[in-house]
Design a protein around this motif. Sequence first.
Motif, PDB file in Angstrom:
ATOM      1  N   ASP A 160      37.421  86.678 -20.569  1.00 19.25           N
ATOM      2  CA  ASP A 160      37.257  85.507 -19.865  1.00 19.25           C
ATOM      3  C   ASP A 160      36.864  84.502 -20.754  1.00 19.25           C
ATOM      4  O   ASP A 160      36.097  84.179 -21.486  1.00 19.25           O
ATOM      5  CB  ASP A 160      35.761  85.873 -18.950  1.00 19.25           C
ATOM      6  N   ARG A 269      32.077  83.707  -9.220  1.00 19.01           N
ATOM      7  CA  ARG A 269      33.518  84.080  -9.223  1.00 19.01           C
ATOM      8  C   ARG A 269      33.738  85.174  -8.515  1.00 19.01           C
ATOM      9  O   ARG A 269      34.706  85.240  -7.909  1.00 19.01           O
ATOM     10  CB  ARG A 269      33.894  83.966 -10.906  1.00 19.01           C
ATOM     11  N   HIS A 272      33.878  84.637  -5.121  1.00 21.27           N
ATOM     12  CA  HIS A 272      35.085  83.947  -4.543  1.00 21.27           C
ATOM     13  C   HIS A 272      36.417  84.923  -4.753  1.00 21.27           C
ATOM     14  O   HIS A 272      37.067  84.456  -4.540  1.00 21.27           O
ATOM     15  CB  HIS A 272      35.096  82.684  -5.077  1.00 21.27           C
ATOM     16  N   THR A 274      37.751  85.603  -8.040  1.00 24.70           N
ATOM     17  CA  THR A 274      38.511  85.024  -8.793  1.00 24.70           C
ATOM     18  C   THR A 274      38.374  85.841 -10.103  1.00 24.70           C
ATOM     19  O   THR A 274      38.573  85.558 -11.078  1.00 24.70           O
ATOM     20  CB  THR A 274      38.150  83.478  -9.004  1.00 24.70           C
TER      21      THR A 274
END
Length: 560
Positions: A160, A269, A272, A274
């Motif tokens: 990430d 994240r 959502h 993602t």
Amino acid sequence: MHTQQHADWQTTGLARRARSWLAAAVILGGAASVLFVLQLIILAQTVDNLTFKGHTLASAHMALIEIALLCAGSLLVQWLADMAGAEAGLRISTSVQRDLLHHLFRVGPIGCATLPAGQIVTTLTEGVAALEPYFAQYIPRAAMMVILPGLILAVVFHLDGWSFAILACTGPLIPVFMALVGYSAQSIMNRQWLQLVVMGSNFLDSLRGLTTLRLFGQTQASIDRMRTMAEAHRRATFSVMQVAFLTSATLEFFASLSIALVAVVFGARLLHGTADFRSAFLVLLLAPEYFMPLRAFSASYHARQNATAAATRIAEIASLPELNIAVDGEKPSATHITSLTLDTVCTSYADEPALQAVCARFERGQFIAVTGESGAGKTTLLRLLLGFLDVQSGSITAHDSHGRTVPSPQAHMAWVPQRPLMLFGTVADNMRIAAPQTDRQSLREAAQKADALAFIETLPQGFNTPVGERGSRLSGGQIKRLALARALLRNPDVLCLDEPTANLDPASAHAVARALHQCASYRIVIAATHDDALIRQADQILHVADGKVTVCRQSKDVAA
């Protein structure tokens, strides 16, 4: 050359003494970090499989075994790394203490007197001990502060980008703030060491002068002075601890802030959709471990400051100039000294001239008396002969019966100071300082030559009688004769004595003088003395005044 020698005694130079062990500690620590990260990667994958991919616990059996093996392997390798670091610390501190003691013997008593005794003792004990945690903990942890965070950043970068940016930005802030705090802490640590040295010197002086302090009614004043110094050292120690707490608080603040940012960003994240759970879980497992080496490094940072201050004191002792004298344990050559010649010899204490243009010749079988006022330089002349002072110009040469030069003449000499050292042990123990393997018959012969056998045999246990602390169970005359017997045990070709009959009653002084007269029949005996009886016995007299030595063939020449 001096700069290079000074660098060898700094922490960087000292690290070379155990570089293989330090390298092993760093390499093993790095291997433990790799195993630990692999363990977390497999753990994150296993939890993700069990939670979101419908895998059963039975299917994760092999993964759990791998996690257990990696955990055990990581702990084992880290333990080996800690052992290697501890071994490095022990080897370095032991070698430094050994080399310092050897160096002090080469410096000699005159050179050692340029530093306070308390400073030397404190440095050899507390100072050397301060080096061990630095090499055992600080250096391996400093290396791990680079290895493990670097490895974690590499893994996080693959997982990430946002998390990598957060960790990469907050991580370097910690060493920066620690360095800023450390600069002020170093001055505090130096002040603490100075106070420790002063306190040690004062305590040693108080013990030595306890009788004088008691007689002048200054015992309580001395106690109050020690209490004040101890309180100052306590305050300095707490100042160092305050800096350590501040460093830890700074570290915890930035570490907690960074981990919270990573968690908040990943939480948003995940909500959502993602980010995937495996990456988020693994990063959150790695984030606290990213700061773990920094925590360990912070905990041992004070060891660096302590070791740096101690290394400065160690380098100060190591910079004392060595003398060209026989090292401890050096064996004399097979030849014997029959004559000793001083040819225009000059010497000095530091930059102050002591003796100038001394010319003299001593022959085997002579008793030489060195006379002069107190402080004129009689003891200086003996120290010069014994090698405790360097010859600034001129030469001192020893020859055998064939006129050949005898190397290392100090190895053929013995010394009886004005206040002989008596260790806490038996009569035999104190005599065997000169020759540890000497048998009882040799002890008796040496005692007989020194006119000491008669009084030794009257002691409760003979040669096995304890002499007490500093020879407290013996009289002054007995101590002088015992010291003479100890010197004769080496069978020296040159025997030097400083005020051998000082502070003795007439009977004891006569016994010592008789022993010296016997010793002079087969060796060179040189005695600094004010005793008229000894001066009258002398075959040659050296009169010292104003840094110059006048040689008189007969005692009457001095009287004239």
